[in-house]
Scaffold this active site. Sequence first.
Site, PDB file in Angstrom:
ATOM      1  N   LEU A 223       3.849   8.567  -6.657  1.00 50.59           N
ATOM      2  CA  LEU A 223       4.794   7.324  -6.444  1.00 50.59           C
ATOM      3  C   LEU A 223       3.975   5.700  -5.740  1.00 50.59           C
ATOM      4  O   LEU A 223       3.161   6.033  -4.983  1.00 50.59           O
ATOM      5  CB  LEU A 223       5.867   6.706  -4.951  1.00 50.59           C
ATOM      6  CG  LEU A 223       6.851   8.539  -5.682  1.00 50.59           C
ATOM      7  CD1 LEU A 223       8.177   8.599  -3.986  1.00 50.59           C
ATOM      8  CD2 LEU A 223       7.446   8.324  -7.141  1.00 50.59           C
ATOM      9  N   ASP A 224       4.022   4.844  -6.154  1.00 50.09           N
ATOM     10  CA  ASP A 224       3.166   3.514  -6.562  1.00 50.09           C
ATOM     11  C   ASP A 224       3.950   3.152  -4.682  1.00 50.09           C
ATOM     12  O   ASP A 224       4.390   3.467  -3.863  1.00 50.09           O
ATOM     13  CB  ASP A 224       4.053   2.751  -6.898  1.00 50.09           C
ATOM     14  CG  ASP A 224       3.385   2.606  -8.376  1.00 50.09           C
ATOM     15  OD1 ASP A 224       2.299   2.886  -8.887  1.00 50.09           O
ATOM     16  OD2 ASP A 224       4.721   1.588  -9.340  1.00 50.09           O
ATOM     17  N   ARG A 225       2.736   2.604  -4.255  1.00 51.04           N
ATOM     18  CA  ARG A 225       3.240   2.450  -2.708  1.00 51.04           C
ATOM     19  C   ARG A 225       4.385   1.511  -2.595  1.00 51.04           C
ATOM     20  O   ARG A 225       4.339   1.960  -1.299  1.00 51.04           O
ATOM     21  CB  ARG A 225       1.484   1.718  -1.864  1.00 51.04           C
ATOM     22  CG  ARG A 225       1.569   0.218  -0.825  1.00 51.04           C
ATOM     23  CD  ARG A 225       0.523   0.230  -0.368  1.00 51.04           C
ATOM     24  NE  ARG A 225       0.228  -0.718  -1.002  1.00 51.04           N
ATOM     25  CZ  ARG A 225       0.682  -2.835  -0.415  1.00 51.04           C
ATOM     26  NH1 ARG A 225       1.823  -2.421   0.286  1.00 51.04           N
ATOM     27  NH2 ARG A 225       1.332  -3.545  -1.116  1.00 51.04           N
ATOM     28  N   THR A 227       6.761   1.586  -3.486  1.00 45.42           N
ATOM     29  CA  THR A 227       8.089   2.865  -3.679  1.00 45.42           C
ATOM     30  C   THR A 227       8.800   3.305  -2.697  1.00 45.42           C
ATOM     31  O   THR A 227       7.519   4.624  -2.557  1.00 45.42           O
ATOM     32  CB  THR A 227       7.823   3.220  -5.354  1.00 45.42           C
ATOM     33  OG1 THR A 227       7.784   2.180  -6.503  1.00 45.42           O
ATOM     34  CG2 THR A 227       9.323   4.142  -5.893  1.00 45.42           C
TER      35      THR A 227
END
Length: 528
Positions: A223-225, A227
């Site tokens: 997951l993106d930072r 998110t």
Amino acid sequence: MDPVFVSTVEKSSPATKSYNSGSLAPSPRILAYLARQTNCHKPNMTALTVIGPVENPQQNPEVFVPPPDIVTTPCDPWPRPYYLEDGLRKVRPYHFTYNTYCKQRWRGRELLDIFATEFRDRPQEYYKDAIECGNVVVNGMKVSSVREIVNNGDIISHTLHRHEPPVTATPIGVVHEDNDMIVINKPAGVPVHPAGRYNYNSIVEIMRAERGHAWNPLPCNRLDRLTSGVMFIGKHPKAAEKLTDQIMARTVKKEYMARVVGEFPEGDVICDQPVMQISPKLGLNRARASGKDARTIFKRMAYYPPKEMTNGICSEAIDARSEQEKIRDSKMVWKSKKGHSIVRCLPLTGRTHQIRVHLQFLGHPISNDPIYSNQRVFGPSLAAGDALSDDDEDIISRLSKMGKSEVAEAMEYHNDMMEEYNKKKAEKLTGKRCEACDTPLYSDPGAHELGIYLHARRYACQDGKWDYETPLPEWALPPPGIDGPTVTTEETDPMALVDDNGQPMLDGDSDNVSVQIKQQKPLWTMPG
């Protein structure tokens, strides 16, 4: 008198070579190599005979010069130097060494030039001083000049006093755990792996600190930072590989929650605009016809018009703008989109920033997205419906100039009454410097920098063997004093719109714009 060496290796050996008087016999290493090359048996080394005087032999053995010791991290503090303060997990500064091999694009370039252009976390003057005082070395040795040329195979080491940015102190939630896997609820704002300025403030290192230094967490999805939501952590390589293969084979359904600008359309929305990465360095992607195939299904769960609290009672927001402000705002498309919507998102492909890009394209970007909701980057329309423009270079230039104090201009908040100083609060330079290394110090990040309104709520196996979900994040709940859904329902479930193969279940010709979803609800599509 010099000794005379002759070889008496059997002539029948394919590895045999003739050596004249006065020459040296081949070394055992060379003979072994020749034997491997000709698939013959290892030569009989006892067949080598020394003839002639051997008094005071003057041997010229090959001189082996061991490579210099490469600088390693001076310390690996345990327990990790965490402390909690003001709702943030912080890391006390510590010394750390980065080691990297010379990249192809660095070959033949000066050392300072490489740092000044490739590592822009600090000013050039810092890197000049670090090279001159020996904090930056090549192959473990201090260089004579900042103009030292870097060559293929060189190892560059940089030892510094490391300052990590704070992250949220929200604990990593455990959704499920067994002998093979831990399913976690990742907090927003925490990177999965150590990267960039983040090391110990990462999911991998925080979990290691909680479970023991020898424990090695193996993330199966990323997951993106910014998110939050469901992540799978393998306890051993076999389990991690199995689930990773499932996700890569697209046999796992994923549902995300997003909070977007304005009133998102009701019904079922499918966006199938291709997504292309236009700047890997900035992490910037756009809807582009020449990009990779991408498809996302959206269903609105709730819409909340702008409200204002008056004596504890919710009423319609009062427009207190001046005429000049109204004229200004009329030129900003997103300014006309009042309130916010909670949207359930089902990505059928896995492109980077896919949901964020598709929502921007549909004209309803994530409310606090620092990239895709930023008018200073994308202009008044926020690139709604734009898949053809040729302004990528301008977008990249504007985004690269954004300071750390910038805030997404389309930012919305729960009750739209957040005070102005909170909107402008951000991680900024304080004017102070570290006493140990003279590094400029930043203030703590603002709430908007700790995450965006995008949450991975549910992951489910297509064959029904497992299904994991989290509660709704706080920002997806109704604003105080307003009625709205607090749990998801089947009526707004986007997973009900796909078959076992992960494809939308549509009636009729899928190429027809007026195509109907299985539930006989119209499909809304963005023109273009």
